[in-house]
Every structure is written in structure tokens, then in C-alpha cells.
Write a protein that holds these residues in place. Structure first.
Motif, short mmCIF file in Angstrom:
data_model
loop_
_atom_site.label_atom_id
_atom_site.label_comp_id
_atom_site.label_asym_id
_atom_site.label_seq_id
_atom_site.Cartn_x
_atom_site.Cartn_y
_atom_site.Cartn_z
N LEU A 62 0.84 -1.21 0.00
CA LEU A 62 0.00 0.00 0.00
C LEU A 62 0.87 1.25 0.00
O LEU A 62 0.46 2.32 -0.44
N ALA A 63 2.09 1.10 0.52
CA ALA A 63 3.05 2.19 0.50
C ALA A 63 4.43 1.57 0.56
O ALA A 63 4.60 0.45 1.01
N LEU B 157 -2.68 -7.05 -0.59
CA LEU B 157 -2.08 -5.72 -0.38
C LEU B 157 -1.40 -5.72 0.98
O LEU B 157 -2.06 -5.87 2.02
N ASN B 158 -0.09 -5.56 0.95
CA ASN B 158 0.73 -5.66 2.17
C ASN B 158 1.07 -4.27 2.70
O ASN B 158 0.85 -3.27 2.04
N LYS B 159 1.63 -4.28 3.90
CA LYS B 159 2.10 -3.06 4.58
C LYS B 159 0.96 -2.14 5.01
O LYS B 159 1.05 -0.92 4.89
N THR B 160 -0.13 -2.73 5.50
CA THR B 160 -1.23 -1.90 6.02
C THR B 160 -0.75 -1.02 7.17
O THR B 160 -1.36 0.01 7.45
N SER C 41 -3.38 4.56 6.69
CA SER C 41 -4.49 4.64 7.65
C SER C 41 -5.58 3.63 7.27
O SER C 41 -5.67 3.21 6.12
N PRO C 42 -6.44 3.27 8.24
CA PRO C 42 -7.56 2.36 7.91
C PRO C 42 -8.45 2.95 6.81
O PRO C 42 -8.99 2.21 5.99
N GLU C 43 -8.57 4.28 6.78
CA GLU C 43 -9.41 4.92 5.74
C GLU C 43 -8.80 4.69 4.35
O GLU C 43 -9.51 4.42 3.39
N TRP D 222 -9.02 1.87 -0.94
CA TRP D 222 -8.50 0.92 -1.93
C TRP D 222 -9.43 -0.28 -2.07
O TRP D 222 -9.64 -0.78 -3.17
N ARG D 223 -9.97 -0.75 -0.95
CA ARG D 223 -10.88 -1.89 -1.01
C ARG D 223 -12.07 -1.57 -1.91
O ARG D 223 -12.42 -2.33 -2.81
N ASP D 224 -12.68 -0.38 -1.68
CA ASP D 224 -13.85 0.02 -2.48
C ASP D 224 -13.49 0.16 -3.95
O ASP D 224 -14.21 -0.31 -4.83
N ARG D 225 -12.35 0.79 -4.17
CA ARG D 225 -11.92 1.04 -5.55
C ARG D 225 -11.68 -0.26 -6.30
O ARG D 225 -12.12 -0.45 -7.43
N LEU D 226 -10.97 -1.19 -5.65
CA LEU D 226 -10.62 -2.45 -6.32
C LEU D 226 -11.84 -3.35 -6.52
O LEU D 226 -11.87 -4.17 -7.43
#
Ligand SMILES: Nc1nc2c(ncn2[C@@H]2O[C@H](COP(=O)(O)OP(=O)(O)OP(=O)(O)O)[C@@H](O)[C@H]2O)c(=O)[nH]1
Ligand SMILES: [Mg+2]
Ligand SMILES: [Zn+2]
Length: 368
Positions: free
Chosen positions: A110-111, A138-141, A145-147, A152-156
Motif C-alpha cells: 500500500l506504501a 495488499l501488504n504493509k497496512t 491509515s484504515p481509511e 482501496w478496497r472500495d476502488r478495487l
């Protein structure tokens, strides 16, 4: 799930069955399937056995590659084995060369490195083109931030994917991937630095997936680039690490490309375009064109696919009709060719050559 259910029991006469997990020169590491009544780590039949290949297989040109299901005859008091049969392959990927792969787990961070939608799409399309099951992790949560994760969850989800979010800094998190890996061969792929090797180390601490040191002689990553090995998960399933690369080549036809987008598959299920050979570009009454996020990526990849198809066509035409001829002055000219050449044979030979190079390097100690 437990370690005894990792593979089905299979025996045939005196032979044992197993999966090739590594190839080293003319030796094969075979992870044996458990036999009935046998402890998983019996001293007589260790879980992996170093094997050679029966000369009969060499004579018929039967190659053995990582991932192959093989029959093994015990040799030298059960300390070594000889591969006597190779099951027909269900699937085969060339990079890295592995047989019987069931799934691809695409891993992104994620970053650090940042998650880029175009690059992610390229990897997703490349993975979809194999026809294997594709999972996205998707690693490195821990770095976002949780937001941001939720965004990303919504987008994917609008792309047709339901990613598994993890942080390898959190010891409990990677458990979310276990079901995906269960009882199958999974290749972990993705860009460099996203945590692929860390993931394998997390599940199998003593696996030590090799991290690239640059080999002096060839100036390229030692181990990471070419060495292929399957790691056994304690809970079942075999994993292959791959070296990260940043720009996968798509090399597909426009027709294949369309099938690699879940959004297009879904739109074509709901309705059809006016033309049956619609490329979903400028054509009128297209069921696919519209305002979905990745449509512009589709158009971009379509351009590449069309350019590739044109190059292939030109090359085929040139090579089918002409053959190079050296003139007296030393220049090369083309003249009509009498015999047509089959291109598939060339590429197969080239693939074979790659493996030959690999074996030679192993024998010369480039890779161990
Ligand atoms: N903050 C954070 N760092 C992580 C996480 N997972 C892995 N890393 C770090 O990311 C870096 C790269 O990890 P690797 O496992 O080597 O990445 P890779 O995908 O195998 O990279 P290549 O082998 O180059 O393709 C290492 O420094 C890891 O410690 C995570 O969940 N959070
Ligand atoms: Mg790595
Ligand atoms: Zn269309």
C-alpha cells in the motif's frame, strides 16, 4: 488443516509419488506424498528425497521441472531415489519455469513502494492471461491509515477484485492468506520491495528464500533471477517466490486482452456489442465502452496488443516469403524463400535453450 493432509496418498507398486520442489543440475529434490500408515517425517522416507532421473526418461526426452508430479523408485537403501515417471502437466508457466501451478498471488504494498493503479493493472492483466486463479494481496497496512485501506478496497471492488489486506509486521495477519494457499501450488509475484520473500519467510522461517546478491561474473541477481524452488507450507500447499519486476510485458492478442478485464467480462455478460469483433474502442453501440475507471488502461493496453499483432503479422509475412541472402558486397538482402518455417518451433526451441542455459549455469556453479 494439518500437516498430514498436505497431499493425497499415492502408491503404485514399489513406487512413491511426490512433487519436484527444486532442480539442481541433474538432481531433483522431490517432496514425497505421505504413504498410508507412515509418519510424515519417517526416517526411512524423509519428506524430501534427492533423486536422479531414470535413463529411460532421458532417452524419450522427458524433461523434469519444478512442480512436476513424479513417481520415484527408492535407490541406495532409500537414501536416494530415481524418477521413473512424470505425470502429464495440468499447467506450465515459463517465467519462472514451474509445472502444475494452480494460482498466482499478486502482492503489492500500500506504501513503500507506493501502489500505482496502472502498474497494478498491468500485473493483474498479465496474471489473468495465464488462466490460473488470481488472488490479490495488499501488504504493509501498517504504513497507511484504515481509511486509505478502505478506499482501496472500495476502488478495487469496482475493478472486480477483493484484495486480502495484511501487514507482515503483524504476526497474526498473514493467516488470512492460508486458505488461498491450501493444498495447491501458488506463485507469489509482484513488484520489487512489496514483501514477497518476507511473506514466505513468515510462513516458513527456515525456508530462507534467497535474496539477490549480484553475481560478479554475470552482473545480475544471483539466485533471485533464475533459481526456482517450491516451499512447503506447514499447513499444506507449496509456494514459489519470484524476483520482483516492475513492468510486465503483456504480449497478448486484443481478444485475449478483453478477457483479462473482469469489468469487460461482466459487461459482455449483460449485453453484446453491435459488431461481434468489436475491439471496444470507437465502434458504435459498444456494450463495453463507458465510464469505468480502468477503461483508459484497457485502451492503452489495446494499443500495445494491436501493435504487437501487426509486428507479428509483418514478421510472419516477411519470413514466410523471403529469406535473407548475403550479396557479394556483404550486404544482406531478402529473396523469396521456398520453404515456410514454423514459428512455434523456434520459440519452443528458445524456451528449451533457456533451461539448458540454466542447467549449465548450475553446473558451472553460477547458481546453487
Ligand atoms: N512496514 C512494513 N515493511 C514490510 C512489510 N513486509 C515487508 N516489509 C519490508 O519490505 C522490504 C522488502 O521486502 P522483501 O520481502 O524483500 O520484498 P520482495 O517483494 O521480496 O522484493 P524483491 O525480492 O526485490 O522482489 C523489507 O525491508 C521488508 O522488511 C510490512 O508489512 N510492513
Ligand atoms: Mg524477494
Ligand atoms: Zn464493444
Amino acid at each position: 488443516m494439518n500437516s498430514e493432509s498436505d497431499s493425497p496418498t499415492e502408491t503404485l507398486g514399489d513406487r512413491l509419488w511426490g512433487t519436484v520442489v527444486a532442480v539442481q543440475a541433474n538432481f531433483y529434490q522431490v517432496r514425497l506424498s505421505r504413504q498410508e500408515g507412515q509418519m510424515p517425517f519417517s526416517p526411512t522416507f524423509p519428506p524430501t528425497l534427492l533423486c536422479t532421473r531414470r535413463s529411460r526418461l532421458k532417452k524419450i526426452g522427458q524433461k523434469v521441472m519444478v512442480g512436476d508430479r513424479v513417481a520415484v523408485e527408492p535407490d541406495w537403501n532409500g537414501e536416494r531415489g530415481a524418477i521413473s515417471e512424470v505425470r502429464p502437466r495440468r499447467s506450465q508457466i515459463d517465467r519462472p519455469p514451474i509445472a502444475n501451478v494452480d494460482s498466482i498471488l499478486l502482492m503489492f504494498a500500500l506504501a513503500d513502494p507506493p501502489l500505482e493503479p496502472l502498474q497494478l493493472s498491468r500485473f493483474l492483466v498479465k496474471a489473468e492471461l495465464t488462466g490460473l486463479t488470481v488472488g490479490l494481496c495488499l501488504n504493509k497496512t501498517d504504513l497507511v491509515s484504515p481509511e486509505q485501506c478502505q478506499d482501496w478496497r472500495d476502488r478495487l471492488q469496482t475493478w472486480g477484485y477483493d484484495p486480502i489486506f495484511i501487514s507482515l509486521q503483524d504476526n497474526e495477519d498473514a493467516v488470512k492468506l492460508r486458505d488461498f494457499f491450501d493444498d495447491r501450488i501458488t506463485v507469489v509475484a509482484g513488484p520489487s520491495g512489496v514483501g514477497k520473500s518476507s511473506l514466505i519467510r513468515h510462513f516458513i522461517p527456515d525456508a530462507n528464500p534467497r535474496v539477490g546478491k549480484v553475481s560478479g561474473k554475470l552482473g545480475r541477481g544471483r539466485h533471485t533471477t533464475r533459481h526456482v524452488e517450491l516451499f512447503q507450507l506447514p499447513t499444506g500447499g507449496l509456494l514459489a517466490d519470484t524476483p520482483g519486476f516492475n513492468q510486465p510485458e503483456l504480449d497478448c492478442t486484443p481478444a485475449e486482452l478483453m478477457q483479462a478485464f473482469p469489468e469487460i467480462r461482466q459487461r459482455l455478460e449483460m449485453g453484446s456489442c453491435e459488431f461481434s469483433d468489436c475491439l471496444h474502442g470507437e465502434e458504435p453501440n459498444c456494450a463495453v465502452r463507458g465510464d469505468w475507471e480502468r477503461y483508459e488502461y484497457y485502451l492503452l493496453f489495446l494499443e500495445e496488443a494491436i501493435a504487437l499483432a501487426e509486428r507479428n503479422r509483418d514478421r510472419t509475412e516477411t519470413e514466410a516469403n523471403l529469406k535473407p541472402k548475403d550479396t557479394r558486397s556483404g550486404e544482406q538482402q531478402y529473396e523469396p524463400k521456398l520453404e515456410t518455417k514454423k514459428y512455434r518451433r523456434v520459440s519452443r526451441r528458445r524456451r528449451h535453450q533457456d533451461l539448458q542455459d540454466l542447467y549449465r549455469e548450475i553446473e558451472e556453479g553460477e547458481i546453487d
